[in-house]
Write a protein that holds these residues in place. Structure first.
Motif, PDB file in Angstrom:
ATOM      1  N   PRO A 166    -161.237  -6.108  -3.007  1.00  0.00           N
ATOM      2  CA  PRO A 166    -162.330  -7.056  -2.798  1.00  0.00           C
ATOM      3  C   PRO A 166    -161.868  -8.479  -3.083  1.00  0.00           C
ATOM      4  O   PRO A 166    -161.109  -8.717  -4.013  1.00  0.00           O
ATOM      5  N   ALA A 167    -162.309  -9.402  -2.249  1.00  0.00           N
ATOM      6  CA  ALA A 167    -161.982 -10.817  -2.434  1.00  0.00           C
ATOM      7  C   ALA A 167    -163.068 -11.464  -3.269  1.00  0.00           C
ATOM      8  O   ALA A 167    -163.964 -12.125  -2.757  1.00  0.00           O
ATOM      9  N   GLU A 168    -162.999 -11.211  -4.561  1.00  0.00           N
ATOM     10  CA  GLU A 168    -163.960 -11.747  -5.515  1.00  0.00           C
ATOM     11  C   GLU A 168    -163.276 -11.782  -6.872  1.00  0.00           C
ATOM     12  O   GLU A 168    -162.215 -11.179  -7.043  1.00  0.00           O
ATOM     13  N   PRO A 169    -163.830 -12.491  -7.825  1.00  0.00           N
ATOM     14  CA  PRO A 169    -163.203 -12.514  -9.148  1.00  0.00           C
ATOM     15  C   PRO A 169    -162.941 -11.097  -9.657  1.00  0.00           C
ATOM     16  O   PRO A 169    -163.808 -10.229  -9.565  1.00  0.00           O
ATOM     17  N   GLY A 170    -161.729 -10.858 -10.110  1.00  0.00           N
ATOM     18  CA  GLY A 170    -161.338  -9.540 -10.571  1.00  0.00           C
ATOM     19  C   GLY A 170    -161.001  -8.583  -9.446  1.00  0.00           C
ATOM     20  O   GLY A 170    -160.839  -7.390  -9.661  1.00  0.00           O
ATOM     21  N   GLY A 171    -160.888  -9.101  -8.233  1.00  0.00           N
ATOM     22  CA  GLY A 171    -160.693  -8.270  -7.046  1.00  0.00           C
ATOM     23  C   GLY A 171    -159.368  -7.559  -6.946  1.00  0.00           C
ATOM     24  O   GLY A 171    -159.243  -6.576  -6.245  1.00  0.00           O
ATOM     25  N   GLY A 172    -158.367  -8.055  -7.603  1.00  0.00           N
ATOM     26  CA  GLY A 172    -157.090  -7.371  -7.582  1.00  0.00           C
ATOM     27  C   GLY A 172    -156.066  -8.020  -6.680  1.00  0.00           C
ATOM     28  O   GLY A 172    -156.344  -9.001  -5.994  1.00  0.00           O
ATOM     29  N   LYS A 173    -154.886  -7.438  -6.686  1.00  0.00           N
ATOM     30  CA  LYS A 173    -153.771  -7.967  -5.914  1.00  0.00           C
ATOM     31  C   LYS A 173    -153.302  -6.926  -4.918  1.00  0.00           C
ATOM     32  O   LYS A 173    -153.403  -5.728  -5.165  1.00  0.00           O
ATOM     33  N   LEU A 174    -152.818  -7.409  -3.781  1.00  0.00           N
ATOM     34  CA  LEU A 174    -152.284  -6.538  -2.750  1.00  0.00           C
ATOM     35  C   LEU A 174    -150.823  -6.883  -2.519  1.00  0.00           C
ATOM     36  O   LEU A 174    -150.487  -8.044  -2.286  1.00  0.00           O
ATOM     37  N   ASP A 175    -149.984  -5.875  -2.569  1.00  0.00           N
ATOM     38  CA  ASP A 175    -148.577  -6.072  -2.273  1.00  0.00           C
ATOM     39  C   ASP A 175    -148.355  -5.911  -0.776  1.00  0.00           C
ATOM     40  O   ASP A 175    -148.712  -4.876  -0.207  1.00  0.00           O
TER      41      ASP A 175
END
Length: 85
Positions: free
Chosen positions: A49-58
């Protein structure tokens, strides 16, 4: 439908190694990486998710970068306007 179904299948069949979808019409907005093309789509599909805390994508080779999805809402120039009905 085009971005989520038609394009990934077409691009995989054409052996395009990666397809990145920033889906601003989902709630919350999502970032999806399609990788490892096979005949009926992509073998690897990862979303955040593109939101605060959404995470990272490699993002795999040939790019080999990491996208921090939580920062995208601040970087993108558009705002999604939703209507009811």
């Amino acid at each position: 439908r085009e971005d989520r179904e038609v394009k990934p299948l077409s691009y995989a069949r054409a052996r395009i190694p990666l397809y990145l979808l920033i889906d601003r019409f989902r709630e919350p907005m999502t970032v999806t990486v399609f990788a490892d093309p096979i005949d009926d789509g992509y073998a690897s599909v990862t979303s955040a998710p593109a939101e605060p805390g959404g995470g990272k994508l490699d993002i795999p080779a040939p790019f080999e970068i990491t996208i921090d999805a939580s920062t995208l809402p601040e970087l993108l120039p558009w705002k999604v306007k939703r209507t009811q009905g």
